[in-house]
Design a protein around this motif. Structure first.
Motif, PDB file in Angstrom:
ATOM      1  N   ILE A  27      -5.196  19.739   5.194  1.00  0.00           N
ATOM      2  CA  ILE A  27      -5.270  18.413   6.168  1.00  0.00           C
ATOM      3  C   ILE A  27      -4.089  18.546   6.912  1.00  0.00           C
ATOM      4  CG2 ILE A  27      -5.984  16.213   6.678  1.00  0.00           C
ATOM      5  CD1 ILE A  27      -8.275  17.808   5.646  1.00  0.00           C
ATOM      6  N   LYS A  28      -3.768  18.757   7.912  1.00  0.00           N
ATOM      7  CA  LYS A  28      -2.699  18.923   8.489  1.00  0.00           C
ATOM      8  C   LYS A  28      -1.972  17.561   9.249  1.00  0.00           C
ATOM      9  CE  LYS A  28      -2.301  23.511   8.961  1.00  0.00           C
ATOM     10  NZ  LYS A  28      -2.434  24.106  10.316  1.00  0.00           N
ATOM     11  N   LYS A  29      -0.867  17.181   9.135  1.00  0.00           N
ATOM     12  CA  LYS A  29      -0.079  16.484   9.655  1.00  0.00           C
ATOM     13  C   LYS A  29      -0.539  14.851   9.428  1.00  0.00           C
ATOM     14  CE  LYS A  29       1.459  18.876  13.844  1.00  0.00           C
ATOM     15  NZ  LYS A  29       2.606  19.411  13.011  1.00  0.00           N
ATOM     16  N   THR A  30      -0.369  14.617   7.980  1.00  0.00           N
ATOM     17  CA  THR A  30      -0.841  13.433   7.590  1.00  0.00           C
ATOM     18  C   THR A  30      -0.411  13.319   5.976  1.00  0.00           C
ATOM     19  OG1 THR A  30      -2.838  11.824   7.074  1.00  0.00           O
ATOM     20  CG2 THR A  30      -3.183  14.358   6.580  1.00  0.00           C
ATOM     21  N   ARG A  31      -0.225  11.752   5.950  1.00  0.00           N
ATOM     22  CA  ARG A  31       0.186  11.310   4.610  1.00  0.00           C
ATOM     23  C   ARG A  31      -0.882  10.642   3.883  1.00  0.00           C
ATOM     24  NH1 ARG A  31       3.862   7.256   4.888  1.00  0.00           N
ATOM     25  NH2 ARG A  31       4.096   7.370   2.848  1.00  0.00           N
ATOM     26  N   VAL A  77     -12.705   1.713  11.075  1.00  0.00           N
ATOM     27  CA  VAL A  77     -13.098   2.152   9.978  1.00  0.00           C
ATOM     28  C   VAL A  77     -11.929   1.596   8.858  1.00  0.00           C
ATOM     29  CG1 VAL A  77     -11.124   4.118   9.865  1.00  0.00           C
ATOM     30  CG2 VAL A  77     -13.099   4.375   8.465  1.00  0.00           C
ATOM     31  N   LEU A  78     -12.375   1.263   7.616  1.00  0.00           N
ATOM     32  CA  LEU A  78     -11.650   0.394   6.779  1.00  0.00           C
ATOM     33  C   LEU A  78     -10.352   1.331   6.506  1.00  0.00           C
ATOM     34  CD1 LEU A  78     -11.918  -1.564   4.456  1.00  0.00           C
ATOM     35  CD2 LEU A  78     -12.445   0.121   2.904  1.00  0.00           C
ATOM     36  N   GLY A  79      -9.366   0.436   6.286  1.00  0.00           N
ATOM     37  CA  GLY A  79      -7.906   0.864   6.242  1.00  0.00           C
ATOM     38  C   GLY A  79      -7.729   2.065   5.093  1.00  0.00           C
ATOM     39  N   CYS A  80      -6.470   3.013   5.149  1.00  0.00           N
ATOM     40  CA  CYS A  80      -6.412   4.078   4.381  1.00  0.00           C
ATOM     41  C   CYS A  80      -5.364   3.829   3.233  1.00  0.00           C
ATOM     42  CB  CYS A  80      -6.084   5.375   4.987  1.00  0.00           C
ATOM     43  SG  CYS A  80      -4.702   5.235   6.178  1.00  0.00           S
ATOM     44  N   SER A  81      -4.845   2.402   3.247  1.00  0.00           N
ATOM     45  CA  SER A  81      -3.738   2.019   2.360  1.00  0.00           C
ATOM     46  C   SER A  81      -3.961   0.705   1.699  1.00  0.00           C
ATOM     47  CB  SER A  81      -2.312   2.016   2.741  1.00  0.00           C
ATOM     48  OG  SER A  81      -1.288   2.121   1.953  1.00  0.00           O
ATOM     49  N   ILE A 106       8.171  11.830  -5.891  1.00  0.00           N
ATOM     50  CA  ILE A 106       6.900  11.878  -5.710  1.00  0.00           C
ATOM     51  C   ILE A 106       6.307  10.385  -5.571  1.00  0.00           C
ATOM     52  CG2 ILE A 106       4.658  12.340  -6.976  1.00  0.00           C
ATOM     53  CD1 ILE A 106       6.479  14.982  -6.293  1.00  0.00           C
ATOM     54  N   GLN A 107       5.140  10.407  -4.633  1.00  0.00           N
ATOM     55  CA  GLN A 107       4.630   9.029  -4.489  1.00  0.00           C
ATOM     56  C   GLN A 107       3.278   9.337  -4.050  1.00  0.00           C
ATOM     57  OE1 GLN A 107       7.408   8.300  -0.940  1.00  0.00           O
ATOM     58  NE2 GLN A 107       5.619   7.830   0.207  1.00  0.00           N
ATOM     59  N   GLY A 108       2.480   8.179  -4.131  1.00  0.00           N
ATOM     60  CA  GLY A 108       0.725   8.176  -3.795  1.00  0.00           C
ATOM     61  C   GLY A 108       0.249   8.105  -4.752  1.00  0.00           C
ATOM     62  N   GLU A 109      -1.131   8.174  -4.481  1.00  0.00           N
ATOM     63  CA  GLU A 109      -2.311   8.319  -5.436  1.00  0.00           C
ATOM     64  C   GLU A 109      -3.373   8.975  -4.858  1.00  0.00           C
ATOM     65  OE1 GLU A 109      -2.562   3.709  -7.038  1.00  0.00           O
ATOM     66  OE2 GLU A 109      -2.883   3.959  -5.037  1.00  0.00           O
ATOM     67  N   ILE A 110      -4.214   9.496  -5.701  1.00  0.00           N
ATOM     68  CA  ILE A 110      -5.492  10.247  -5.196  1.00  0.00           C
ATOM     69  C   ILE A 110      -6.847   9.606  -5.540  1.00  0.00           C
ATOM     70  CG2 ILE A 110      -5.231  12.081  -7.130  1.00  0.00           C
ATOM     71  CD1 ILE A 110      -5.892  14.118  -4.929  1.00  0.00           C
ATOM     72  N   HIS A 111      -7.725   9.952  -4.844  1.00  0.00           N
ATOM     73  CA  HIS A 111      -9.214   9.273  -5.307  1.00  0.00           C
ATOM     74  C   HIS A 111      -9.874  10.183  -5.648  1.00  0.00           C
ATOM     75  CE1 HIS A 111     -12.624   6.167  -3.779  1.00  0.00           C
ATOM     76  NE2 HIS A 111     -12.350   6.166  -5.265  1.00  0.00           N
ATOM     77  N   GLU A 157      -9.949  11.437  -1.250  1.00  0.00           N
ATOM     78  CA  GLU A 157      -8.882  11.143  -0.330  1.00  0.00           C
ATOM     79  C   GLU A 157      -7.431  10.892  -1.162  1.00  0.00           C
ATOM     80  OE1 GLU A 157      -9.301   7.272   1.472  1.00  0.00           O
ATOM     81  OE2 GLU A 157     -10.613   6.769  -0.193  1.00  0.00           O
ATOM     82  N   ALA A 158      -6.625  10.669  -0.353  1.00  0.00           N
ATOM     83  CA  ALA A 158      -4.993  10.398  -1.020  1.00  0.00           C
ATOM     84  C   ALA A 158      -4.523   9.502   0.038  1.00  0.00           C
ATOM     85  CB  ALA A 158      -4.386  11.628  -1.427  1.00  0.00           C
ATOM     86  N   ARG A 159      -3.461   8.734  -0.570  1.00  0.00           N
ATOM     87  CA  ARG A 159      -2.698   7.806   0.102  1.00  0.00           C
ATOM     88  C   ARG A 159      -1.120   7.605  -0.110  1.00  0.00           C
ATOM     89  NH1 ARG A 159      -6.110   2.591  -2.107  1.00  0.00           N
ATOM     90  NH2 ARG A 159      -5.202   2.514  -4.016  1.00  0.00           N
ATOM     91  N   ASP A 160      -0.450   7.471   0.855  1.00  0.00           N
ATOM     92  CA  ASP A 160       0.988   7.410   0.482  1.00  0.00           C
ATOM     93  C   ASP A 160       1.779   8.599  -0.035  1.00  0.00           C
ATOM     94  OD1 ASP A 160       1.072   4.595   1.595  1.00  0.00           O
ATOM     95  OD2 ASP A 160      -0.109   3.888  -0.357  1.00  0.00           O
ATOM     96  N   LEU A 161       1.114   9.567   0.346  1.00  0.00           N
ATOM     97  CA  LEU A 161       1.924  10.865  -0.079  1.00  0.00           C
ATOM     98  C   LEU A 161       3.375  11.017   0.518  1.00  0.00           C
ATOM     99  CD1 LEU A 161      -0.932  13.615   0.296  1.00  0.00           C
ATOM    100  CD2 LEU A 161      -0.184  12.178  -1.798  1.00  0.00           C
ATOM    101  N   ALA A 162       4.286  11.698  -0.203  1.00  0.00           N
ATOM    102  CA  ALA A 162       5.750  11.746   0.355  1.00  0.00           C
ATOM    103  C   ALA A 162       5.335  12.612   1.482  1.00  0.00           C
ATOM    104  CB  ALA A 162       6.486  12.649  -0.767  1.00  0.00           C
TER     105      ALA A 162
END
Length: 821
Positions: free
Chosen positions: A172-176, A706-710, A116-121, A141-146
């Protein structure tokens, strides 16, 4: 106030690994991840179930970390590499051992639900409408998902369980890096939250066929809403919490050495008194035998910590522009305390370690210039060289002769010829390198030469002044670099068995030359005797080289600033990389990446078509505002990074660069971050993807600006000789060492009342007017020693009070926070 987290780890060896190849063996290597980000890859050990790596790394992580994982892989030339197993260690487990971990650990199986990885806002709000109450959960939002799909992305959605109710977001399709911006509402049974209530959240990857893949969970105690009705924060996703199965050792084991160092760095003003005391030790005239803060520091330094203390002191005095007086002080102490010239600098004293670390800090570029061409040649040619008849394998030497077999004598003659060639080229490169040697190294050696000559002026000790210098330069610098070039960044991988043997023989020869041939014939390796004539012939050249090396004016570097001493505008890293500058709305095809030769200095990042190309494009270091990895899905390419800069108008520009492998990627990321670490306009966030087809490939946002997502990682670097000078962090290391040895110093210098009482009684017996000169000197020495210790311990106590005060303040602030840590 800042926090410093450094992780030191050494991957020593493996044992009893399972066979993954049809040959009954494996080709193991290790991948190291910190919070699921690859930070290192060891070399592959071919056809071995009990591999030895011996690779060590230092990782600086100012923001901290949660978990470090070691994956053992089996390299396959065709298809995907096989996973053998892994070891995961939490920050808490590592930090619980003050001296670090050093043990064998069984490999565990890899469970996808645990990767598991990542964070959720999230935003949470308690809403009351008359007699009804509800909980609104804002999934932002979430970021750096596996990545769970073959495309390297996922199709994430969120499921929330609260108060026997369940709700889900859209997919949400095709994104981490998904952006939902959805509010899920839940009713409360009462008008207020009950004690102990919590909200459970799970993130899943939606699959059209088969079951969905687990991406992580969060359980949030809602006590935080008792203080404020609305909160918003990032939460780290956690695994299901299964107990890892070590398979009873069936997957083999790794021997690891890991140590975690966490420091609270105070403002500079708190460290200045300690720096002043250290400086005073080398700048104020004192008796040779006087006790100073530096001598007391050495007394409380253990064998294990001496190297760290040595490099820390070298950096402190480099930062003060006083590294030459500092080394001269330590060397003078060492030389004056040595009666037998044969034992000079033979121990691992602070003086010896400081000189050794000083050469690495200021001389690594010089070392590379001298040795890299010959080391590269040895790696490329892979010649079979062996002089020891007990180790000769005649069946491996058919290339030497066209005959069906070769004799031992033929192997020896061929090996001697090749070794003579390598030794001749190595010594030519060394003895002709005087102009390339950093002036500060030359002056330090000149001072050392002077101290040794003063202590041992006798004609029979004529060679001692040369041996003192060559002992450091040849035995502790050139020879170790030849023996293990990877540890000195001369090569990316360890040598194979044949090349390793050649390097060992060459290193032995260079070591014998550094010893001026004085040990020849006294060892057990009599098979080295055919090299003795060449070694003896080289002694005169070495002495001539050392005479030229120390023929330098001290004043030429005495006033130089620390950075000008060893990093003015010199190239700290260079090599071929694949480059593409992002321009326009469309992503250019893969072949748009052009091979370019890059140079990195403390002032510019430059590139051209080849090393010989006269016209270079340059990026000023001060314009760099982020240096980050690039998601593989952006260009369908591995080992990529991006350098984000701003022009004079504040407009961002991105240059994408591909490296050969993950180690080269991490080295370039680290090097550029170190060069730009003091830049003022660093970005807090970035896009790990690329902007194409009107949207970002990472977070699918359509706005290009737009502001970066990570989050950016500008201060995450690999520790090595090019670490930037940080006086506060370095003085904190010295303070910790003194704090650990405080009781020992107090007992020796301030609580030895018996000695003082005995001296007082002796003076009373003889009368106050009848003190001998020796007694006066003894009392004066004793009083100076007590005063020096008292001053040092007072400074340590003041620093301890400051740390405790900041710690109390942090705890008070944490208790007032809305969310738990």
């Amino acid at each position: 106030m800042a926090r410093n987290t450094s992780l030191y780890f050494r991957i020593v060896e493996g044992r009893n690994l399972p066979a993954k190849d049809v040959s009954g063996a494996s080709d193991p290597y290790c991948i190291v991840k910190v919070d699921n980000e690859v930070v290192a890859r060891t070399a592959t050990v071919w056809r071995n179930l009990n591999p030895f790596w011996g690779e060590e790394y230092t990782l600086h992580l100012p923001m901290g970390f949660h978990t470090v994982s070691f994956y053992v892989m089996d390299e396959d030339t065709i298809g995907h590499d096989d996973v053998i197993g892994k070891i995961s260690l939490s920050k808490e487990v590592i930090g619980a051992q003050s001296k670090g971990l050093d043990s064998w650990m069984n490999l565990t199986r890899i469970d996808p639900d645990e990767e598991i990885q990542g964070e959720i806002h999230l935003g949470l709000e308690l809403v009351q409408d008359g007699i009804r109450a509800g909980l609104h959960c804002h999934i932002i939002e979430a970021r750096d998902l596996a990545p769970r799909d073959i495309s390297g992305t996922s199709d994430p959605f969120v499921r929330i369980m609260f108060n026997s109710q369940t709700a889900e977001t859209s997919i949400i399709k095709k994104t981490r890096f998904p952006h939902w911006d959805e509010v899920l509402q839940f009713e409360l049974n009462d008008t207020k939250l009950q004690d102990g209530q919590s909200l459970a959240l799970e993130v899943w990857d939606w699959d059209m066929v088969g079951k969905n893949d687990f991406l992580g969970k969060v359980e949030i105690p809602l006590d935080c809403l008792q203080k404020a009705s609305q909160v918003k924060a990032w939460f780290r996703l956690l695994p299901l919490g299964k107990t890892e199965d070590d398979a009873g050792g069936k997957l083999g084991a790794l021997r690891l050495k890991i140590r975690l160092v966490e420091d609270r760095i105070l403002p500079s003003m708190y460290y200045q008194p300690l720096i002043d005391l250290l400086i005073e030790s080398v700048t104020s005239p004192a008796e040779v035998d006087d006790t100073t803060p530096l001598t007391m520091l050495e007394e409380v330094t253990t064998v294990e910590s001496r190297q760290e203390v040595a490099i820390t002191l070298v950096k402190i005095f480099l930062g003060q522009g006083l590294v030459i007086p500092f080394l001269d002080y330590l060397n003078m102490k060492e030389v004056n305390q040595t009666s037998d010239p044969n034992t000079l600098f033979r121990s691992n004293s602070l003086a010896s370690k400081a000189m050794e670390q000083f050469m690495k800090a200021v001389g690594m570029l010089y070392l590379h210039e001298v040795l890299k061409p010959i080391v590269n040649r040895i790696f490329e040619e892979k010649k079979y060289i062996e002089l020891d008849p007990c180790k000769m394998e005649l069946n491996r030497t058919r290339r030497i002769s066209f005959k069906g077999s070769v004799s031992e004598e033929e192997v020896r003659e061929s090996s001697l010829e090749l070794l003579h060639m390598y030794m001749s080229d190595t010594m030519d490169s060394i003895v002709n390198s005087v102009p390339q040697c950093p002036p500060v190294m030359r002056v330090a050696f000149k001072q050392l030469h002077k101290r040794v000559e003063e202590q041992f002026p006798e004609p029979e000790n004529e060679d001692v002044k040369y041996l003192a210098i060559s002992g450091f330069l040849f035995l502790r610098f050139f020879a170790p670099a030849i023996l293990t070039p990877k540890l000195f960044n001369l090569r990316d991988n360890h040598a194979d068995t044949r090349t390793s043997r050649t390097l060992l023989l060459l290193a032995k020869a260079v070591q014998s030359i550094g010893n001026l041939g004085l040990q020849l014939g006294h060892g057990k390796e009599q098979w080295m005797a055919p090299l003795h004539p060449f070694i003896l012939q080289s002694v005169g050249c070495v002495k001539d080289f050392l005479d030229k090396l120390i023929d330098i004016d001290n004043d030429s570097v005495a006033e130089a600033h620390h950075r000008a001493i060893f990093l003015p505008s010199v190239t700290v890293k260079e090599g071929y990389l694949q480059k593409h500058k992002a321009e326009g709305q469309q992503l250019l095809p893969r072949f748009a990446f052009k091979k370019r030769y890059f140079w990195l200095s403390s002032e510019t990042l430059s590139y051209a078509k080849s090393p010989e190309w006269q016209v270079r494009s340059s990026i000023p270091i001060q314009r760099i505002c982020a240096v980050e990895r690039v998601d593989e899905t952006a260009f369908q390419m591995q080992h990529m990074m991006q350098v984000i800069t701003q022009d004079n108008d504040g407009q961002p520009h991105t240059m994408y660069i591909q490296c050969k492998n993950v180690n080269e990627l991490n080295q370039w990321l680290s090097a550029i971050r170190k060069a730009s670490i003091y830049n003022e306009r660093m970005l807090p966030a970035f896009h790990p993807g690329a902007y194409k087809s009107g949207k970002w490939s990472c977070c699918l946002q359509t706005e290009r600006t737009v502001l970066g997502c990570s989050r950016t990682h500008s201060a995450v670097t690999l520790g090595d000789w090019s670490d930037p000078l940080d006086p506060d962090a370095e003085t904190q290391t010295i303070y910790k060492q003194l704090l650990q040895g405080r009781d020992k110093l107090r007992k020796k210098y301030l609580e030895s009342a018996d000695a003082e009482t005995a001296m007082d009684q002796k003076e009373k017996q003889q009368g106050s007017g009848s003190q001998t000169d020796d007694m006066k000197k003894s009392r004066s020495f004793y009083e100076r020693r007590m005063a020096a210790a008292a001053r040092l311990l007072d400074v340590v106590q003041d620093l301890e009070r400051a740390h405790l005060a900041f710690e109390r303040r942090e705890k008070e602030e944490a208790s007032n926070d809305i969310l738990p840590p």
